[in-house]
Design a protein around this motif. Structure first.
Motif, mmCIF file in Angstrom:
data_model
loop_
_atom_site.group_PDB
_atom_site.id
_atom_site.type_symbol
_atom_site.label_atom_id
_atom_site.label_comp_id
_atom_site.label_asym_id
_atom_site.label_seq_id
_atom_site.Cartn_x
_atom_site.Cartn_y
_atom_site.Cartn_z
ATOM 1 N N SER B 5 31.216 31.765 100.458
ATOM 2 C CA SER B 5 30.283 30.786 101.027
ATOM 3 C C SER B 5 29.584 29.972 99.928
ATOM 4 N N LEU B 6 29.786 30.369 98.675
ATOM 5 C CA LEU B 6 29.097 29.663 97.594
ATOM 6 C C LEU B 6 30.046 28.699 96.873
ATOM 7 N N ALA B 43 22.130 29.420 93.962
ATOM 8 C CA ALA B 43 22.061 30.651 94.743
ATOM 9 C C ALA B 43 21.226 31.681 93.993
ATOM 10 N N THR B 76 24.522 26.838 96.776
ATOM 11 C CA THR B 76 24.605 27.165 98.209
ATOM 12 C C THR B 76 25.091 25.961 99.019
ATOM 13 N N GLN B 77 25.064 24.774 98.409
ATOM 14 C CA GLN B 77 25.572 23.578 99.090
ATOM 15 C C GLN B 77 26.425 22.799 98.101
#
Lengths: 626, 229
Positions: B5-6, B43, B76-77
């Motif tokens: 997810s990262l 993160a 994270t995005q």
């Protein structure tokens, strides 16, 4: 100004931690080609190494204050570590500023902060390394004006001959006025003496060379140990108070260092002053009145500061942060705003009660390492003498709550050698510590039991000028060791770690705090004997100081240990923090009677005299709750 | 730890000028602050003391610069590399500035292991006095422990000297165990015998690590490339 960087750079591969000397950290302000080379220059020096000085608030605030004004600029300097000092002397490299790497002696004004009583020989080391004459009267027209400031100027007399001028109190406005006076004076081609007279006209400025020691009879008659010999010099120097503090932004632009150092985090000063009135504490007397910044200001400033500096920790600093009337709101709002960013909020010390621990819980997150509690004295009797308004109930409720909440260690701070202390009080330290240990054992999660740690740290009481205990002598180093041993031997629980400050250097602190002008030659001789970095245990050279006492004919133990009479004229009587001597005397008497005095911000005016004289009042944001 | 997810961003930066004096931990701390100042959506690790998910490339000694250093930061995005560069622009000290970045896969080797070969450039303040002779061994003394390294275990491209005899390049490789030969220690051994007065100063001071007195003849020592085998 000359750029010494090529010479500095050539030596850096030979020294430890060259990062101390490279400057160009994020946030530094440099001169540009567009700047007027005739701008008046101010070098702000912390008289110890970069690691200790970089985070100093005085350096940061005053450099910013000067740089905010036209026609003047400020740079920083620190005393290099001993290895580089020796190498610099061998290569004829003088002390340099950080930003321009220019010789400190080329600045118009050199400001040195006196952060604690063990910095005196470092002041001389700094001046000598800079190539500036040590004595004010040896400086000529081309030399910088050497100015002192900071907590230790409340008894400036031991330093009198080394400084041209000494700032008493808060420097935010005063420092700019000093630089401006020198700028105007030099522009008008005034002599050094005329410029010093202009400095003496500034409120809160003490120009020691304009005063002479009075003989005993005159001193008795006037009430002061020195008298002015220049029409610009005032008999009494009142400290400056920056009245704009509470309303000013708590975000103070700062330099973000590369090096790992002490207190490396964003510091947000949330309030100034503390009126709890501990009778041994100089800061509690000299930083009055209490002034709080608002929660809105603090939260906004902390977030802005974190964004601009990249720090991952913000510390809400003051003498007693958990006394802020909005502390719960501030911590709650900051926690919410910083969630998920890996940023810590810290408070430098917490109140010794359940409320204080509650606030510590708010900032600690999941990581609960150690807490420190400054209990100071082992029995209620002695805590009443020193006006440490803390009861056993406060202590045990704090301990109980902390260990319930998941902390596994705590450290307790005590002093030995306080006025009226007996051996029973010392055994009281051992007794309360062991009971704290038992209480902690009961409160801690049983699965965490083997992680439980309780430690105590003992410091030797140093009587400070401008406090109710300024008349009290210090105990001898031998007696200090005897008392430390009593505590150590009375603690039979092997789970308790006992540590203490080396009592050998305490007499130097007492001399600097309570000595008169006669101590100037003592400092100089001690420095000539090799004393420097006195605050560093591995450098402190007791013999250098004791031999110096013999050489200049001063009984160092007598200055440190003698009790002064109430009607004696004290060497610093001409310097005032605004707290009346009559109040200090009354407080000393109440100590003898074991009577406590409340905090004026909780319980109303206690009559120290400052606010009524100045027509001001303490400024809290909301009503404080005790 | 691969977390799909990262977004794993590899960032190149330079360590030069005065910042060549920084130790590895000081570089790491500064990089982390630069990331925070650039307001990237980094993160955070889990655990009792959450910290930024970042992983640095192989260390350079104090006094040695680099023009192609790197680290990975987990975001994270997704933020476009161009945007990342814009956000770093005002966040960096000029001597420790970010130069480029790209996203890498979750299972790619860590930056500290991805590029075992390092190419160094040594710029001297004076031309070499004699032909270079590559030492067979270098001696590293640290905390009273002496280790003797075989130069041939580490040196992959022997020193090349420029026509004016003031610039020397060489490449070393890290062994599969991770062991490396410090370039500054190698340079001291390589240059010994060139100038008697510097040799004398080196011996009298007894510097065993770093450039020490040899710095009098060294303008800069810089890692100019890191690559795979």
């Amino acid at each position: 100004m000359r750029d010494l960087w090529p010479q500095v750079k050539a030596l850096l591969p030979l020294v430890e931690h060259p990062v101390r000397y490279i400057d160009h950290e994020f946030g530094t302000v440099h001169r540009s080609a567009d700047d007027d080379p005739n701008d008046t220059s101010y070098c702000m020096i912390y008289p110890d190494t970069y690691e200790l000085g970089q985070a100093n608030q005085a350096v940061r605030i005053l450099v910013n204050a000067v740089n905010a004004h036209p026609h003047m600029f400020a740079e920083r300097a620190y005393l290099p570590a001993a290895d580089f000092i020796d190498l610099m002397r061998a290569h004829d490299l003088p002390l340099f500023s950080m930003e321009s790497c220019a010789p400190v002696a080329d600045f118009d004004i050199v400001g040195i902060t006196l952060p604690h009583e063990l910095a005196a020989t470092n002041v001389l080391e700094t001046l000598d390394l800079a190539g500036i004459p040590l004595h004010s009267h040896d400086r000529t027209e081309d030399d910088p004006f050497v100015v002192a400031g900071g907590p230790c100027t409340y008894n400036p007399e031991p330093y009198a001959q080394f400084f041209d001028a000494i700032c008493i109190g808060e420097g935010e406005e005063q420092t700019v006025e000093i630089v401006d006076a020198v700028r105007a004076g030099r522009a008008a081609h005034k002599s050094r003496k005329e410029i010093l007279e202009d400095l003496a006209d500034i409120s809160g400025m003490y120009v020691p060379s304009f005063y002479e020691l009075s003989d005993n009879e005159t001193a008795k008659k006037t009430g002061y140990a020195v008298h002015p010999i220049n029409p610009h010099a005032k008999q009494v120097i009142e400290k400056r108070i920056w009245e704009g503090f509470a309303d000013s932004s708590a975000w103070e632009p700062c330099v973000v260092p590369y090096a790992e150092l002490v207190h490396d985090r964003l510091n947000i000063e949330i309030l100034r002053g503390c009126a709890r009135g501990c009778r041994f504490c100089q800061a509690g007397m000299t930083y009055r009145p209490v002034r709080e910044r608002s929660a809105d200001n603090i939260v906004k400033s902390a977030l802005e500061g974190l964004k601009k500096t990249g720090y991952d920790e913000v510390s809400l600093t003051s003498l007693s942060s958990t006394d802020h009337s909005q502390i719960r709101e501030i911590l709650t709002r900051l926690n919410k705003a910083l969630e998920g960013t890996g940023t810590r909020v810290s408070i430098p010390s917490q109140r010794l009660d359940a409320f204080g621990v509650g606030m510590a819980e708010l900032v600690a997150g999941k990581k609960r390492g150690g807490l420190t509690f400054a209990i100071e004295a082992g029995t209620q009797r002695l805590r009443d003498v020193i006006n440490k308004n803390v009861t056993e109930e406060n202590i045990f409720s704090a301990v109980d709550q902390a260990f319930h909440a998941g902390w596994h260690h705590c450290k307790l701070y005590f002093m030995v050698g306080l006025p009226t202390e007996t051996d029973d009080d010392l055994r009281g330290i051992a007794d309360i510590t062991q009971r704290v240990y038992e209480a902690a054992k009961k409160a801690i999660d049983p699965r965490q039991k083997n992680r439980l740690k309780v430690g105590i740290s003992l410091a030797v009481f140093v009587p400070k000028s401008q406090t109710p205990f300024q008349w009290d002598g210090q105990i001898s180093p031998e007696e200090a060791q005897r008392r430390i041993n009593i505590v150590r031997d009375a603690i039979t629980n092997r789970g308790i770690d006992v540590s203490w400050h080396d009592p050998r250097s305490s007499f130097v602190e007492a001399i600097m705090s309570r000595g008169g002008r006669e101590c100037g030659p003592l400092i100089e001789q001690a420095w000539k004997n090799g004393a420097r970095f006195d605050a560093w245990r591995e450098f402190f050279d007791e013999d250098a100081w004791r031999h110096a006492g013999d050489e200049v004919g001063i009984d160092v133990d007598s200055i440190a240990q003698r009790n002064f009479d109430f009607d004696e004229v004290l060497p610093w009587q001409h310097i005032t923090s605004g707290v009346h001597t009559s109040f200090l005397r009354l407080e000393r008497k109440r100590a003898e009677q074991e009577k406590v005095t409340p905090d004026c911000t909780f319980a109303g005016c206690t009559g120290c005299g400052l606010c009524t004289d100045r027509g001001i009042d303490f400024e809290t944001q909301e009503v404080r709750h005790g | 730890m691969a977390d799909p997810s990262l977004f794993r961003l590899r960032v190149w930066f330079k360590k030069q000028g005065r910042c060549a004096m920084l130790a590895h931990l000081e570089v790491a701390r500064t990089i982390e602050r630069e990331i925070r100042r650039a307001h990237l959506p980094f993160a955070i690790s889990n655990g009792f003391s959450p910290h930024m998910r970042i992983s640095l490339g192989s260390a350079l000694p104090v006094g040695v610069g680099g023009t192609k250093e790197c680290f990975d930061v987990f975001l994270t995005q997704y933020v476009s590399p161009q945007r990342v560069m814009e956000q770093f622009a005002s966040a960096c000290a000029p001597d420790l500035a970010v130069t480029s970045c790209k996203y890498v896969g979750p299972h790619d080797p860590a930056p500290s292991a991805a590029y075992p070969i390092s190419k160094y450039e040594l710029v001297l303040t004076r031309p070499l006095a004699h032909e270079l002779s590559v030492p067979e061994t270098v001696t590293v003394v640290r905390k009273k422990k002496t280790r003797i390294l075989q130069v041939s275990d580490f040196l992959v491209d022997p020193p090349q000297v420029s026509a004016d005899k003031t610039t020397i390049t060489f490449s070393t490789k890290a062994q599969s165990t991770g062991a490396t030969m410090r370039p500054d220690v190698f340079v001291c051994a390589l240059l010994s015998g060139q100038w008697p007065e510097i040799d004398a100063a080196c011996q009298s001071e007894g510097h065993t690590l770093g450039l020490g007195h040899m710095a009098a003849a060294v303008d800069t020592l810089t890692r100019i490339d890191q690559r795979m085998i």
